[in-house]
Enzyme design. Sequence first.
Site, PDB file in Angstrom:
ATOM      1  N   ARG A   1       4.762 -12.540   9.929  1.00 38.54           N
ATOM      2  CA  ARG A   1       5.435 -11.252   9.855  1.00 38.54           C
ATOM      3  C   ARG A   1       6.697 -11.311  10.722  1.00 38.54           C
ATOM      4  O   ARG A   1       6.703 -11.920  11.797  1.00 38.54           O
ATOM      5  CB  ARG A   1       4.505 -10.153  10.372  1.00 38.54           C
ATOM      6  CG  ARG A   1       5.125  -8.757  10.390  1.00 38.54           C
ATOM      7  CD  ARG A   1       4.254  -7.815  11.199  1.00 38.54           C
ATOM      8  NE  ARG A   1       2.954  -7.632  10.604  1.00 38.54           N
ATOM      9  CZ  ARG A   1       2.685  -6.705   9.671  1.00 38.54           C
ATOM     10  NH1 ARG A   1       3.641  -5.915   9.237  1.00 38.54           N
ATOM     11  NH2 ARG A   1       1.461  -6.607   9.180  1.00 38.54           N
TER      12      ARG A   1
ATOM     13  N   GLU B   1       0.862  -1.175   0.000  1.00 33.35           N
ATOM     14  CA  GLU B   1       0.000   0.000   0.000  1.00 33.35           C
ATOM     15  C   GLU B   1       0.901   1.228   0.000  1.00 33.35           C
ATOM     16  O   GLU B   1       1.809   1.323   0.840  1.00 33.35           O
ATOM     17  CB  GLU B   1      -0.916   0.027   1.227  1.00 33.35           C
ATOM     18  CG  GLU B   1      -1.848   1.240   1.222  1.00 33.35           C
ATOM     19  CD  GLU B   1      -2.721   1.338   2.456  1.00 33.35           C
ATOM     20  OE1 GLU B   1      -3.496   2.322   2.537  1.00 33.35           O
ATOM     21  OE2 GLU B   1      -2.633   0.485   3.347  1.00 33.35           O
TER      22      GLU B   1
ATOM     23  N   LYS C   1       4.011   1.279  10.053  1.00 29.61           N
ATOM     24  CA  LYS C   1       4.090   2.499   9.238  1.00 29.61           C
ATOM     25  C   LYS C   1       3.552   3.699  10.004  1.00 29.61           C
ATOM     26  O   LYS C   1       4.058   4.815   9.870  1.00 29.61           O
ATOM     27  CB  LYS C   1       3.318   2.318   7.938  1.00 29.61           C
ATOM     28  CG  LYS C   1       4.039   1.486   6.892  1.00 29.61           C
ATOM     29  CD  LYS C   1       3.227   1.470   5.609  1.00 29.61           C
ATOM     30  CE  LYS C   1       3.853   0.599   4.551  1.00 29.61           C
ATOM     31  NZ  LYS C   1       3.020   0.517   3.333  1.00 29.61           N
TER      32      LYS C   1
END
Length: 560
Positions: A262, A35, A272
């Site tokens: 992850r 993204e 982020k």
Amino acid sequence: MSDDTKSLNFIEHIIEDDLANGFSKNKLRFRFPPEPNGYLHIGHASSICLNFGLGLRYDAPVNLRFDDTNPAKEEQEYVDAIKKDVEWLGFNWAEEVYASDYFQQLYDWAVTFIKDGKAYVDSQTAAQIAEQKGTPTEHGVHSPFRDRSIEENLSLFEAMKAGTYIEGEHVLRAKIDMTSSNMLMRDPIMYRILHKAHHRTNTDWCIYPMYDWTHGESDYLEQVSHSFCTLEFAMHRELYDWFLDQVVASDKVRPKQREFARRNFSHTVVSKRKLLQLVEEKRVTGWDDPRMPTISGLRRKGYTAEAIRNFSNTIGIAKRENVVDVSLLEFSIREHLNRVAPRVMAVLDPLKVVITNYPEDQEEWLEAENNQEDESAGYRTVPFSRELYIEKEDFREEANKKFFRLKLGNEVRLKNGYIIKAESCTKDTDGNITEVQCTYDPKSRSGSGTEESLRKVKGTLHWVSIKHAVPAEVRLYDRLFTDETPDQHKDKDFMEFINPDSLTVITGYLEPSLKTARPEDFFQFQRLGYFNVDKDSSTEKLVFNKTVGLRDTWAKMQQK
């Protein structure tokens, strides 16, 4: 089981099983779907290496797809940075695509959902919808708008698209099952109203698809065969498949979603949102600050693409989340730079040395090896003169037998140069040593072949000629956080653990061969560590960043 099969990770086993069960190798296609709402970080590097690595292994195309469905947070700057990072890591994508490429198709499908009674416009607030969703142990409650007529739903949805309504006034929800044990299946939102300009479609759209609706359908439109996500999307797989069930054709490849863990990293954060907070609050100089775990920050600090790829391959792909010690990443860059970095001499905490029996007006150029790990690296010459700089820590007036550097009455060898002996020293009014007077053995020059040059002394020091030294700004970076898991404390904000000593700026003195160094050139400052030229550097002012030390000093601190 062959050794090749044993070495496969579980993701590769999934693909191998599909191929063994008749899936055509020619139909394999993967994607990396960031993204564009921030810069990529070291955690993304694992996903990049996984997906593009699979493409290389199976000679299959890999798309770079930007999941750009939230114009409130996405920017072209992030798109450009992501492309640069992927290219820098050494990967090429088959197609550059965007979720926004599919906005019209997604809308058309949503209209079909409404016509088929599989979606409806809900006019409740977000809080009301959340409350009616129930809990993991209690069923949800139907929306009072769930049974709107198809005609009313179509009219409302078209008006939403046209910009008639304000944000939050309506949403489009899929009509699935409010009693499902998977709460994501309880009539999930497909579209919301957002009156914000999109970085590609500008103001063409006033409604934007949710990620869950976009994800699988984008994979299907691109004919992605295997869609690999991190573990937080495991519960989303059922919804991913339900949405696909409504649109797939029997003659097309149906994408398969599978999940891997992850990777979290010690002494940093990879959210982020938290990285953006560091940037916005100016705790760092930007997304590419060398203290940031972003790929651009690591690149600026002096990390190489090969080291990051090697690191990603070393930690591998796992099914369970864990914390990877950042020292493993530092080991990867240290190992790579040890092979390829030219050796040079620099002094960062200078102490003046005067060789009293060396002629004042004399200078000579000594031959120095560029990299003992690489025979093809060749040699360079470095200037030698009467007055030199050495590191302050390399001299003591008095020291025990275990101190093998320079002390009064003791000899050391100057790297590539002569054997010197400390005779006396000068101090300021506070008792600090400001100068050391030495003598040298003129016949002891390294490589001269004389008997004196072969004489063994226990210490070897790096140095620079003061007359020829090039001053430079040197930025000494350390870990940004003092705590191993700064964002895992429920009662404390991660900002409380910022390391106040994460950056120290000093003036260093370098051998003159570095005058022509350019941004991103890397070197080993002998006995000090690995450094690279920062983008702020210029011909008038050299700026170097410390990439990593020669050894893991944090490990020693933890042992203490």
